[in-house]
Design an enzyme around this catalytic site. Structure first.
Site, PDB file in Angstrom:
ATOM      1  CE  LYS A  69      31.361   3.797   5.037  1.00  0.00           C
ATOM      2  NZ  LYS A  69      30.026   4.361   5.139  1.00  0.00           N
ATOM      3  NE  ARG A 103      24.899   1.045   9.475  1.00  0.00           N
ATOM      4  CZ  ARG A 103      24.900   2.366   9.389  1.00  0.00           C
ATOM      5  NH1 ARG A 103      24.572   2.952   8.260  1.00  0.00           N
ATOM      6  NH2 ARG A 103      25.245   3.097  10.411  1.00  0.00           N
ATOM      7  NE  ARG A 146      31.855  12.840  17.568  1.00  0.00           N
ATOM      8  CZ  ARG A 146      31.494  12.238  16.444  1.00  0.00           C
ATOM      9  NH1 ARG A 146      31.510  12.889  15.312  1.00  0.00           N
ATOM     10  NH2 ARG A 146      31.122  10.975  16.435  1.00  0.00           N
ATOM     11  NE  ARG A 181      31.835   5.570  16.800  1.00  0.00           N
ATOM     12  CZ  ARG A 181      32.574   6.627  16.468  1.00  0.00           C
ATOM     13  NH1 ARG A 181      33.363   7.190  17.342  1.00  0.00           N
ATOM     14  NH2 ARG A 181      32.527   7.112  15.254  1.00  0.00           N
TER      15      ARG A 181
HETATM   16  P1  AMP Z   1      25.850   6.449   9.684  1.00  0.00           P
HETATM   17  O1  AMP Z   1      26.384   7.850   9.656  1.00  0.00           O
HETATM   18  O2  AMP Z   1      25.848   5.783   8.347  1.00  0.00           O
HETATM   19  O3  AMP Z   1      26.488   5.619  10.764  1.00  0.00           O
HETATM   20  O4  AMP Z   1      24.295   6.549  10.100  1.00  0.00           O
HETATM   21  C1  AMP Z   1      23.878   7.318  11.204  1.00  0.00           C
HETATM   22  C2  AMP Z   1      22.611   6.736  11.761  1.00  0.00           C
HETATM   23  O5  AMP Z   1      21.580   6.714  10.759  1.00  0.00           O
HETATM   24  C3  AMP Z   1      22.712   5.289  12.239  1.00  0.00           C
HETATM   25  O6  AMP Z   1      23.204   5.203  13.546  1.00  0.00           O
HETATM   26  C4  AMP Z   1      21.261   4.817  12.142  1.00  0.00           C
HETATM   27  O7  AMP Z   1      20.510   5.321  13.236  1.00  0.00           O
HETATM   28  C5  AMP Z   1      20.768   5.537  10.896  1.00  0.00           C
HETATM   29  N1  AMP Z   1      20.921   4.731   9.671  1.00  0.00           N
HETATM   30  C6  AMP Z   1      21.583   5.106   8.548  1.00  0.00           C
HETATM   31  N2  AMP Z   1      21.490   4.161   7.601  1.00  0.00           N
HETATM   32  C7  AMP Z   1      20.769   3.142   8.137  1.00  0.00           C
HETATM   33  C8  AMP Z   1      20.363   1.878   7.648  1.00  0.00           C
HETATM   34  N3  AMP Z   1      20.650   1.452   6.403  1.00  0.00           N
HETATM   35  N4  AMP Z   1      19.630   1.072   8.481  1.00  0.00           N
HETATM   36  C9  AMP Z   1      19.309   1.476   9.717  1.00  0.00           C
HETATM   37  N5  AMP Z   1      19.685   2.653  10.248  1.00  0.00           N
HETATM   38  C10 AMP Z   1      20.405   3.510   9.464  1.00  0.00           C
END
Ligand code: AMP
Length: 262
Positions: free
Chosen positions: A56, A135, A207, A218
């Site tokens: 993405k 999300r 990792r 996951r």
């Molecule tokens: P990602 O890289 O998009 O998986 O985001 C990393 C972390 O950021 C997630 O595990 C959440 O802790 C936080 N996060 C990012 N976007 C959101 C969202 N829209 N709602 C809630 N938590 C978010």
């Protein structure tokens, strides 16, 4: 009449003036150094969805380049907050960072406040590519209301898809240099010498959360969490599923064709 930015005849000059994202990353009164200049009405406003490892981020870069729209990632806001001076952070921000560190979703209310503070990025004439937001269905509904209030229409929701086993192969093949952090992939970007970094000779490691068992957990969690959101946008008639098989360029061409048909 303006040319559809996804058509092969579209002017690619937006690439030369990629906007910066200061206002999105920092919020508050922070100003972008270079805003996109586009006639209102030609902007694309897209939400990107896809499991970890689906590519993405690469598609977001290619789309930004083509559309001259900003890549608005909520995770990037949180990463910026993590580097900020402790004294600059409100209690809600500290709370958000604690959630982030535990690998949990940040509460909807906090995320919505952060996005609401950055409303001008959503209203920007350059359009946007939202990544990592919304999300949850609650976030999607709140975003819908915010956009409606400001008379902004979403163009589409692109959902990148890849079979689980291919995602597992992509993620579990990743290796990182323990020393300089250069990223490798055993099949798509292999190091010259099995477990050593080409750049600095450092040892490569995998990792913990990229091990196949952890990746499957996951991915299952992701699928369960994203399904209501997919159903929601399907009902809104905005959802477009795009296969993420093949090279980044092939996926991008598929995205382009999907967007033209949308
Ligand atoms: P990602 O890289 O998009 O998986 O985001 C990393 C972390 O950021 C997630 O595990 C959440 O802790 C936080 N996060 C990012 N976007 C959101 C969202 N829209 N709602 C809630 N938590 C978010």
């Amino acid at each position: 009449m303006s040319t559809n930015p996804f058509s092969s005849k579209a002017d690619d000059s937006s690439a030369a003036r990629q906007p910066d994202r200061t206002a999105w990353l920092k919020g508050g009164r922070a100003e972008c150094q270079m805003s996109p200049h586009k006639p209102l009405g030609t902007a694309s406003r897209i939400i990107l969805l896809g499991a970890p490892g689906v590519g993405k981020g690469t598609q977001a870069d290619l789309l930004c380049h083509r559309l001259g729209a900003c890549h608005l990632s909520t995770a990037d806001i949180f990463r910026t907050l993590k580097c900020a001076d402790d004294k600059e952070l409100s209690p809600a921000m500290h709370n958000a960072i604690d959630h982030l560190k535990r690998g949990e979703l940040v509460p909807d209310e906090t995320v919505l406040n952060l996005v609401g503070e950055r409303l001008r990025c959503l209203k920007c004439s350059g359009g946007f590519l939202l990544d990592g937001f919304p999300r949850t269905v609650a976030q999607a509904k709140a975003l819908g209301q915010l956009l409606e209030t400001h008379n902004i229409k979403l163009t589409a929701v692109f959902n990148y898809e890849l079979p689980v086993e291919k995602l597992v192969a992509r993620l579990s093949g990743r290796r990182t240099c323990a020393n300089c952090k250069t990223a490798y992939h055993l099949t798509t970007r292999p190091p010259k010498f099995s477990d050593l970094c080409d750049r600095c000779g450092g040892k490569l490691f995998q990792r913990e959360d990229d091990r196949p068992e952890a990746v499957r957990v996951r991915l299952a969690a992701y699928q369960k969490a994203v399904q209501p959101l997919l159903d929601f946008y399907q009902q809104c008639g905005l959802l477009f599923n795009i296969s993420a098989e093949g090279s980044a360029e092939e996926v991008f061409q598929r995205t382009r064709l999907t967007a033209l048909a949308a």
